[in-house]
Design an enzyme around this catalytic site. Structure first.
Site, mmCIF file in Angstrom:
data_model
loop_
_atom_site.group_PDB
_atom_site.id
_atom_site.type_symbol
_atom_site.label_atom_id
_atom_site.label_comp_id
_atom_site.label_asym_id
_atom_site.label_seq_id
_atom_site.Cartn_x
_atom_site.Cartn_y
_atom_site.Cartn_z
ATOM 1 N N SER B 160 -61.205 -50.166 -36.112
ATOM 2 C CA SER B 160 -61.979 -49.909 -34.902
ATOM 3 C C SER B 160 -63.279 -49.175 -35.265
ATOM 4 O O SER B 160 -64.034 -49.657 -36.104
ATOM 5 C CB SER B 160 -61.111 -49.116 -33.923
ATOM 6 O OG SER B 160 -61.711 -49.090 -32.672
ATOM 7 N N ARG B 232 -59.339 -41.722 -20.993
ATOM 8 C CA ARG B 232 -58.329 -42.104 -21.975
ATOM 9 C C ARG B 232 -57.455 -43.244 -21.444
ATOM 10 O O ARG B 232 -57.080 -44.155 -22.173
ATOM 11 C CB ARG B 232 -57.466 -40.889 -22.314
ATOM 12 C CG ARG B 232 -56.404 -41.141 -23.359
ATOM 13 C CD ARG B 232 -57.001 -41.608 -24.666
ATOM 14 N NE ARG B 232 -56.008 -41.654 -25.734
ATOM 15 C CZ ARG B 232 -56.254 -42.147 -26.930
ATOM 16 N NH1 ARG B 232 -57.442 -42.644 -27.217
ATOM 17 N NH2 ARG B 232 -55.330 -42.157 -27.853
ATOM 18 N N ASP B 335 -56.358 -58.920 -29.875
ATOM 19 C CA ASP B 335 -57.357 -57.880 -29.618
ATOM 20 C C ASP B 335 -58.454 -58.462 -28.723
ATOM 21 O O ASP B 335 -59.210 -59.335 -29.131
ATOM 22 C CB ASP B 335 -57.948 -57.418 -30.955
ATOM 23 C CG ASP B 335 -58.952 -56.271 -30.807
ATOM 24 O OD1 ASP B 335 -59.332 -55.951 -29.660
ATOM 25 O OD2 ASP B 335 -59.346 -55.713 -31.845
ATOM 26 N N HIS B 368 -55.729 -54.379 -29.753
ATOM 27 C CA HIS B 368 -56.664 -53.688 -30.627
ATOM 28 C C HIS B 368 -55.964 -52.691 -31.561
ATOM 29 O O HIS B 368 -56.368 -52.498 -32.702
ATOM 30 C CB HIS B 368 -57.684 -52.963 -29.744
ATOM 31 C CG HIS B 368 -58.774 -52.277 -30.485
ATOM 32 N ND1 HIS B 368 -59.637 -52.955 -31.299
ATOM 33 C CD2 HIS B 368 -59.141 -50.974 -30.534
ATOM 34 C CE1 HIS B 368 -60.503 -52.096 -31.824
ATOM 35 N NE2 HIS B 368 -60.220 -50.891 -31.383
ATOM 36 N N ASP B 369 -54.921 -52.046 -31.065
ATOM 37 C CA ASP B 369 -54.247 -50.991 -31.830
ATOM 38 C C ASP B 369 -53.208 -51.519 -32.816
ATOM 39 O O ASP B 369 -52.436 -50.743 -33.368
ATOM 40 C CB ASP B 369 -53.567 -50.002 -30.868
ATOM 41 C CG ASP B 369 -54.434 -48.781 -30.612
ATOM 42 O OD1 ASP B 369 -55.515 -48.685 -31.226
ATOM 43 O OD2 ASP B 369 -54.033 -47.933 -29.801
#
Lengths: 210, 392
Positions: B160, B232, B335, B368-369
């Site tokens: 990222s 967040r 992602d 994405h993670d």
């Protein structure tokens, strides 16, 4: 490309020694080689070890791609049928397409791309013109199933069966020139084998742009 | 595709053992904006031993909310954010490599950032902290490498925002990196990415008490910080995938003994989340407020927004022309924040320059993670081991 979940029941890719030997013999040491559909990188590893080649592979199947990295082979996870857009013109001395031609959605487009990217191309493919294949169709009236085309018609990655004669015409049509033809007859490689279209299990051609 | 529950970070054993964060101090740094920021502190950790030739150094770069504690356990037993990947015998093997991870410039975990004291006022910078860029963060890392006596890194690896920096290292310091591993990154933040960051920052800006502009607001932190929590939550949605959410939460509700919906927003209309996905996000949000600084969040997301190698160099192809490092680009099929196509754009521009680039799109459903979750670790481990083996 064809369904990835289909088991490869031909000679396992890693043991296609005869074919690999032919390809390795054709390649000048120290050159740049791109191997399309490189599997787990067996051929590129041999080329690196035996011919000091700077290789790169293209492969779609994830496990094979990871195995390439583990072997220290540079690899790109791409679908050949999307073309070779990122590869600059004439960026490799050789582009190899081993045992994958008949599985492509558009072999003509991929071949044209190969000729753009490489000075020379090496293609190996199972010969659908072999007399045993022909006989199955002629006598039994069935879609042939044999050692080079082992899958049943309804679930096969070989969506474009091709004969050696077809291939010669095809190369002419897309503006290429066959420089050398080597055939595998009874698992033995022969340069320009007699009656190859009916006797050879595999064709292997070195091609350049006209 | 079956999806296993996702935790914030992958389960791990802290095998490397107890580590202590160290601090390097510098006079200051000239930022890309022209501003001179000083004095400068960099928090970092190291794992493994630097070889006599100093040729086995691996720099690990964290993402937006990470810190210098990448592996092992800290004194409270807290396990590092990429411990699953870094340690003896792991993907980045600390028996072979000397691994360094530092908290980014602008962060809130020991490196100079908005919580640091501004020497001009004697108070924390707060929101008056100067705006920084990815290159500023990389320059600070380079100063740290000088400090540690490392001329050339074997690898810079990051996911990222860390991937952006791994790329920036290869672009601007070709003689100081032998390879870069760029994971789930992009060479140019997309307008969609900018949009999400903007919404996140706006959530922070609309916090009523923050609006008073008092930089010394430690006392108020527990009281509100809702803005940062909302930022967040938005971030977390973008790091996951629709698939993951479906499998992990579905439409499950918190109070499973209740029939039907609650048909109530709770006391005084203060909704506390009826669905599990809501309480998960609530938990992520409020936990983040306790461990992160909202002004750091603003500063770092701005730096991410500014990241655009294409704009900076005219084209990506031009940006990459001086690269000498081997590059490995890894993306994840699920992602949607930095989709595979963005990684492929990096790869194509490298290819146009005939650089030594490899590209792997991993088929993982965690968004994405994916590089941080359990299921991604086995593949990532094999890839890192194999790739590092080939770097000379």
């Amino acid at each position: 490309m064809a369904s990835a979940d289909l088991p490869e029941i031909r000679t396992p890719f890693d043991e296609f020694e005869v074919g690999f030997n032919i390809i390795i013999d054709l390649i000048t040491p120290g050159t740049r080689v791109l191997d399309l559909g490189c599997g787990s990188g067996t051929l590129l590893q041999r080329l690196r070890d035996e011919k000091d080649v700077e290789g790169c592979g293209v492969e779609l199947e994830q496990e094979s791609v990871i195995q390439c990295v583990e072997r220290g082979i540079r690899v790109m996870k791409l679908d050949l049928d999307d073309g070779l857009g990122g590869f600059p013109d004439l960026s490799y001395e050789y582009v190899i397409l081993s045992r994958t031609l008949q599985q492509l959605m558009r072999p003509d487009l991929v071949l044209k791309e190969m000729m753009r990217v490489g000075s020379k191309c090496i293609i190996t493919f199972p010969n659908f013109g072999h007399w045993k294949v022909a006989l199955q169709y002629l006598i039994r009236g069935r879609v042939p199933q044999c050692s080079t085309h082992p899958h049943p018609w309804f679930n096969t990655p070989d969506i474009h069966p091709v004969t050696i004669s077809d291939f010669r015409d095809f190369i002419k049509e897309i503006g290429g020139k066959i420089e050398r033809e080597i055939h595998i007859v009874g698992n033995v490689p022969r340069e320009d084998a007699f009656w190859a279209n009916r006797r050879a299990e595999w064709g292997c051609c070195l091609i350049s742009a006209v | 595709m079956p999806t296993e529950p996702i935790r914030e970070y992958a389960d791990s054993d802290g095998r490397y053992g107890v580590v202590q964060t160290q601090y390097a101090r510098f006079d200051g740094i000239q930022l890309e904006s022209g501003f001179y920021l000083g004095p400068l502190t960099v928090a970092y950790e190291t794992y493994g031993t630097l070889s006599p030739n100093k040729d086995n150094a691996v720099l690990v770069v964290h993402a937006l909310s990470g810190d210098a504690h990448a592996a092992g356990k800290d004194k409270d037993g807290r396990i590092g954010w990429w411990d699953a990947m870094i340690g003896p015998g792991k993907g980045i093997d600390t028996d072979r490599y000397f691994v360094i991870c530092s908290n980014c410039l602008g962060g809130c975990k020991g490196s100079t950032g908005p919580r640091s004291i501004n020497p001009a006022t004697g108070k924390p910078y707060g929101r008056s902290f100067p705006l920084i860029t990815m290159s500023d963060m990389v320059n600070v890392q380079r100063m740290l490498m000088d400090h540690l006596g490392i001329d050339c890194l074997l690898t810079v690896v990051g996911g990222s925002m860390g991937g952006m920096q791994a790329l920036d290292w290869a672009v601007r310091y070709p003689s100081r990196v032998r390879s870069s591993v760029v994971i789930a990154a992009t060479a140019r933040l997309s307008p969609q990415g900018i949009a999400f960051n903007w919404v996140g920052r706006n959530a922070i800006y609309s916090d009523p008490i923050r609006a008073c502009g008092d930089p010394d607001k430690t006392a108020l932190r527990e009281k509100d910080g809702r803005g940062l929590a909302v930022a967040r939550m938005i971030g977390h949605i973008t790091y996951l995938s629709e698939d993951t959410m479906e499998v992990k939460f579905g439409r499950k509700r918190k109070l499973t003994d209740m029939e039907g919906f609650r048909y109530s927003l709770g006391e005084n209309g203060t909704e506390d989340g009826e669905f599990e996905v809501e309480s998960y996000l609530e938990h992520q949000g409020s936990a983040f407020v306790r461990r992160f600084d909202e002004d750091s969040y603003i500063i770092i997301t701005k730096a991410i927004d500014y990241f655009d190698l294409e704009g900076q160099y005219g084209s990506l192809t031009n940006a990459f022309k001086d690269i000498t490092a081997k590059i490995l680009v890894i993306s994840f099929s699920s992602d949607w924040l930095y989709p595979s196509s963005m990684s492929h754009a990096i790869v194509k521009a490298m290819q146009a320059n005939k650089k030594e680039v490899a590209f792997i799109e991993l088929d993982l459903p965690y968004g994405h993670d994916s590089f941080l979750v359990n299921a991604g670790i086995p593949s990532m481990t094999r890839i890192m081991k194999g790739f590092l083996n080939g770097v000379r």
